[in-house]
Design an enzyme around this catalytic site. Structure first.
Site: not given
Length: 368
Positions: A74, A99, A178, A233, A309, A311, A315
């Site tokens: 704003e 705010c 993946a 990277r 990520e 293993g 997950l």
């Protein structure tokens, strides 16, 4: 040529004349949403916010929250208006409620009142407890006309990380893995290199995702077998804070995770340890569930987003407990035949999109 320009200008005026107030509000709010997206991810841990100042059907000022600690959307929008005398007859469209409290910057609601804005159109209410309706009340008490809920779903999507963090008291969680075409993420192994599933382009996308996240996490086996750096990277931007579970402090200290290049948090059962350069060890209390404690700690550290990520076991624990928000799954065209099975998502999921990159397909999945 001049006649054509005049004719087109008259047609635009006719379009504005026949456009309803609701249609006008949606049109300008969508521009504010467009602007808000430019702040990602540098506005974090603050929310993404965009603002547009409109006078007589024309945009006279624009702004978005560029960086945490900097001026809010704003303020940037109002400051960009050349003729401040127009503000008293202008409308400001802002994706999130202005705010009402003093943080790193003064309250935006007060600034709008001082500038005597005629009308404020708000996309969605701020879930932050110190605001949450107070900004709107300030504006109304000052006699400013306020409209709330224009493009609300789109505006809520903008602040999904901020909203999850404040409403659920945990970071916004993205699961990432993946897998092969037959549903394996790797061969069964105790050493050696992992099966390479990602290609050079999708690997770059993973690093882009890392640059947009506050933290990234792996379990003990992934750290031991893959020796990941978990750094960014192949894309410009920041490195996320690294998180690893090492319950018995059995991981070799020569692993990349302990090289001190990036702040790293190690969660363990043990109470005796020695913190290393840029590596902090944190004891999980006996009565605490690991995932709950980790998420609570990240919330306390103001880390609003987390990538998990791997293993497979780590997950699956997040999936089984139902503490995740989206999953990004890369599926290759080849098969492995047997090995470590990919995690299995439960019910209440929604496939938002799928993109083909070379021989792999990236699926973006949202939890309902």
């Amino acid at each position: 040529m001049n006649k054509i320009i005049t004719f087109e200008h008259k047609n635009r005026n006719k379009e504005q004349m026949y456009r309803t107030k609701e249609e006008t509000d949606i049109m300008f709010m969508r521009r504010a949403i467009e602007l808000a997206q430019k702040g990602f991810p540098y506005a974090e841990p603050n929310p993404l916010v965009g603002a547009v100042v409109v006078y007589n059907g024309k945009i006279i000022g624009e702004g978005y929250h560029r960086r945490c600690g900097g001026p809010h959307a704003e303020v940037n929008a109002v400051n960009s208006v050349k003729d401040k005398n127009l503000l008293s007859q202008a409308t400001i469209y802002v994706t999130l409620e202005p705010c009402s409290h003093y943080g790193k910057t003064p309250p935006c609601a007060d600034m709008l009142v001082r500038n005597n804005l005629k009308r404020v159109v708000v996309g969605c209410i701020d879930p932050f407890a110190k605001v949450c309706g107070n900004g709107i009340n300030k504006l109304k008490e000052a006699g400013i006309e306020v409209t709330v809920g224009v493009c609300e779903n789109e505006c809520l999507e903008l602040i999904k990380r901020f909203r999850t963090f404040h409403e659920q008291k945990r970071p916004y969680i993205t699961l990432k893995w993946a897998q092969s075409a037959d549903g394996y993420i790797d061969m069964e192994r105790e050493s050696g290199n992992p099966v390479i599933i990602s290609n050079s382009f999708t690997r770059m996308l993973v690093h882009k995702m890392r640059s947009e996240s506050a933290a990234i996490m792996v379990g003990t086996n992934t750290a031991r077998l893959d020796n990941p750096s978990l750094t960014n990277r192949y894309w410009c931007g920041r490195n996320p804070v690294r998180i690893v579970i090492d319950r018995k402090l059995a991981l070799d200290k020569s692993l990349h995770l302990f090289d001190g290049s990036v702040p790293t948090m190690v969660f363990t059962d043990l109470k005796e340890y020695e913190n290393r350069n840029n590596v902090e060890y944190i004891t999980v209390p006996d009565n605490e569930y690991y995932i709950n404690f980790i998420l609570k700690t990240l919330h306390e550290r103001n880390l609003q987003s987390l990538i998990v990520e791997g293993g497979r076991a780590t997950l699956q624990k997040f999936i089984d407990k139902g503490v995740w928000d989206e999953a990004k799954v890369e599926t290759a065209s080849f098969i492995i035949g047997n090995g470590v099975e990919a995690p299995v998502l439960k019910n209440h999921i929604m496939l938002s999109s799928g993109n083909c990159f070379g021989s792999t397909i990236n699926h973006y999945i949202r939890k309902h």
